[in-house]
Structures are given as C-alpha cells and as structure tokens.
Write a protein that holds these residues in place. Structure first.
Motif, PDB file in Angstrom:
ATOM      1  N   GLN A  96      -8.953   2.540 -60.260  1.00 52.99           N
ATOM      2  CA  GLN A  96     -10.030   2.899 -59.337  1.00 52.99           C
ATOM      3  C   GLN A  96      -9.891   2.136 -58.027  1.00 52.99           C
ATOM      4  OE1 GLN A  96     -13.105   2.013 -62.260  1.00 52.99           O
ATOM      5  NE2 GLN A  96     -13.906   4.089 -61.990  1.00 52.99           N
ATOM      6  N   ILE A  97      -9.504   0.875 -58.112  1.00 57.86           N
ATOM      7  CA  ILE A  97      -9.305   0.060 -56.907  1.00 57.86           C
ATOM      8  C   ILE A  97      -8.152   0.639 -56.082  1.00 57.86           C
ATOM      9  CG2 ILE A  97      -8.709  -2.242 -56.032  1.00 57.86           C
ATOM     10  CD1 ILE A  97     -11.429  -2.225 -57.394  1.00 57.86           C
ATOM     11  N   LYS A  98      -7.046   0.938 -56.766  1.00 53.85           N
ATOM     12  CA  LYS A  98      -5.878   1.499 -56.083  1.00 53.85           C
ATOM     13  C   LYS A  98      -6.230   2.815 -55.396  1.00 53.85           C
ATOM     14  CE  LYS A  98      -3.095   4.000 -58.223  1.00 53.85           C
ATOM     15  NZ  LYS A  98      -2.226   5.086 -58.509  1.00 53.85           N
ATOM     16  N   THR A  99      -6.922   3.687 -56.097  1.00 58.45           N
ATOM     17  CA  THR A  99      -7.302   4.987 -55.548  1.00 58.45           C
ATOM     18  C   THR A  99      -8.260   4.824 -54.380  1.00 58.45           C
ATOM     19  OG1 THR A  99      -6.985   6.010 -57.699  1.00 58.45           O
ATOM     20  CG2 THR A  99      -8.302   7.236 -56.103  1.00 58.45           C
ATOM     21  N   TRP A 100      -9.208   3.901 -54.483  1.00 56.46           N
ATOM     22  CA  TRP A 100     -10.153   3.674 -53.391  1.00 56.46           C
ATOM     23  C   TRP A 100      -9.390   3.237 -52.138  1.00 56.46           C
ATOM     24  CZ3 TRP A 100     -11.556   0.070 -49.867  1.00 56.46           C
ATOM     25  CH2 TRP A 100     -12.738   0.318 -49.156  1.00 56.46           C
ATOM     26  N   PHE A 101      -8.432   2.334 -52.283  1.00 55.14           N
ATOM     27  CA  PHE A 101      -7.652   1.871 -51.126  1.00 55.14           C
ATOM     28  C   PHE A 101      -6.815   3.006 -50.534  1.00 55.14           C
ATOM     29  CE2 PHE A 101      -8.993  -2.363 -51.911  1.00 55.14           C
ATOM     30  CZ  PHE A 101      -8.711  -3.084 -50.764  1.00 55.14           C
ATOM     31  N   GLN A 102      -6.238   3.855 -51.380  1.00 58.07           N
ATOM     32  CA  GLN A 102      -5.472   4.998 -50.869  1.00 58.07           C
ATOM     33  C   GLN A 102      -6.373   5.922 -50.059  1.00 58.07           C
ATOM     34  OE1 GLN A 102      -3.952   6.645 -54.525  1.00 58.07           O
ATOM     35  NE2 GLN A 102      -1.951   5.681 -54.255  1.00 58.07           N
ATOM     36  N   ASN A 103      -7.531   6.231 -50.620  1.00 62.39           N
ATOM     37  CA  ASN A 103      -8.473   7.116 -49.929  1.00 62.39           C
ATOM     38  C   ASN A 103      -8.988   6.486 -48.641  1.00 62.39           C
ATOM     39  OD1 ASN A 103      -8.201   9.043 -51.930  1.00 62.39           O
ATOM     40  ND2 ASN A 103     -10.001   8.357 -53.050  1.00 62.39           N
ATOM     41  N   ARG A 104      -9.228   5.182 -48.682  1.00 64.83           N
ATOM     42  CA  ARG A 104      -9.752   4.490 -47.501  1.00 64.83           C
ATOM     43  C   ARG A 104      -8.711   4.449 -46.390  1.00 64.83           C
ATOM     44  NH1 ARG A 104     -11.601   3.349 -43.569  1.00 64.83           N
ATOM     45  NH2 ARG A 104     -13.202   1.837 -43.040  1.00 64.83           N
ATOM     46  N   ARG A 105      -7.437   4.287 -46.749  1.00 65.96           N
ATOM     47  CA  ARG A 105      -6.374   4.314 -45.734  1.00 65.96           C
ATOM     48  C   ARG A 105      -6.288   5.688 -45.080  1.00 65.96           C
ATOM     49  NH1 ARG A 105      -3.548   1.033 -49.502  1.00 65.96           N
ATOM     50  NH2 ARG A 105      -2.455   2.843 -50.324  1.00 65.96           N
ATOM     51  N   MET A 106      -6.451   6.742 -45.871  1.00 67.80           N
ATOM     52  CA  MET A 106      -6.422   8.092 -45.299  1.00 67.80           C
ATOM     53  C   MET A 106      -7.626   8.310 -44.384  1.00 67.80           C
ATOM     54  SD  MET A 106      -3.604   9.219 -46.177  1.00 67.80           S
ATOM     55  CE  MET A 106      -3.775  10.799 -45.409  1.00 67.80           C
ATOM     56  N   LYS A 107      -8.784   7.807 -44.762  1.00 67.07           N
ATOM     57  CA  LYS A 107      -9.977   7.913 -43.921  1.00 67.07           C
ATOM     58  C   LYS A 107      -9.745   7.157 -42.613  1.00 67.07           C
ATOM     59  CE  LYS A 107     -14.915   6.853 -43.904  1.00 67.07           C
ATOM     60  NZ  LYS A 107     -16.026   6.295 -44.674  1.00 67.07           N
ATOM     61  N   PHE A 108      -9.166   5.971 -42.706  1.00 71.09           N
ATOM     62  CA  PHE A 108      -8.866   5.160 -41.527  1.00 71.09           C
ATOM     63  C   PHE A 108      -7.901   5.905 -40.603  1.00 71.09           C
ATOM     64  CE2 PHE A 108      -6.238   1.977 -39.364  1.00 71.09           C
ATOM     65  CZ  PHE A 108      -7.213   1.260 -38.698  1.00 71.09           C
TER      66      PHE A 108
END
Length: 116
Positions: A96-108
């Motif tokens: 979940q942490i890994k996925t959140w960071f992936q999604n957050r990088r795409m949002k950024f």
C-alpha cells in the motif's frame, strides 16, 4: 452443431454474408433481475463496469495522509527501510505504501505539467 464465431466455417459463411454479426453471436444476456441483481465479473468487465472485484479501495485517514505527504516532500522515491517504517507506523502494508508513492508521483507529474 452450431459453429462458434471465428471458426473456419463461420468465417467462410460470414464472408458470403450468411453469418450473424459478432455481437449477436455472443451468449444471450439474461433479463435484468433474472440473476437476482448479481452479475459475474466477466459480465461487469464486458459491460464496461471495470475490473472484477478484488481488494476494496483503501481509504487513508487524515493522519496517514499527513505522514505519507510529509515523507513524500522529503523524498519522492521511498527506500525499503522507510517503506517498512511507514508501514509499521501507519498500520498499512508495504504494498500500500509503494502504491501510494507511485500514485503520488504521477499526481505530482500531472500537476507540474499543468503548471507549464
């Protein structure tokens, strides 16, 4: 015996105009309500209902989001030790942490591209 769509016989017949269209060749749908309102995952995917049901979407608490955002501001790519630490502190899985960071990088990335 009925030949299925895309069999040699069916294709030969369709080139002569004798076969039914592909949409009509599919298995018939039951009338709404006949299945008790339950559709199979294949029916949902075919009807554009998205992926078959799996793990429900994680709803992060405000405290979890605050800690995740703080960590993201410090470093956009999370290391293994930080991932383990966050997972333990926030009571989430490392996935979940890994996925959140992936999604957050795409949002950024989207936000920085929109700002140009």
């Amino acid at each position: 015996m009925e030949k299925g769509p895309f069999s040699v016989e069916w294709l030969a017949q369709s080139s002569r105009g004798g076969a039914q269209p592909v949409a009509a060749a599919r298995r018939p749908r039951s009338p709404s309500g006949a299945t008790g309102g339950q559709e199979s995952p294949a029916d949902l995917a075919e009807a554009g209902g998205g992926a078959p049901p799996g793990r429900p979407r994680t709803k992060f608490s405000a405290a979890q989001l605050q800690e995740l955002e703080r960590s993201f501001r410090e470093q956009r790519y999370i290391g293994a030790s930080e991932k383990r630490r966050l997972a333990a502190v926030l009571n989430l899985s490392q996935s979940q942490i890994k996925t959140w960071f992936q999604n957050r990088r795409m949002k950024f990335k989207r936000q920085t591209q929109d700002a140009r």
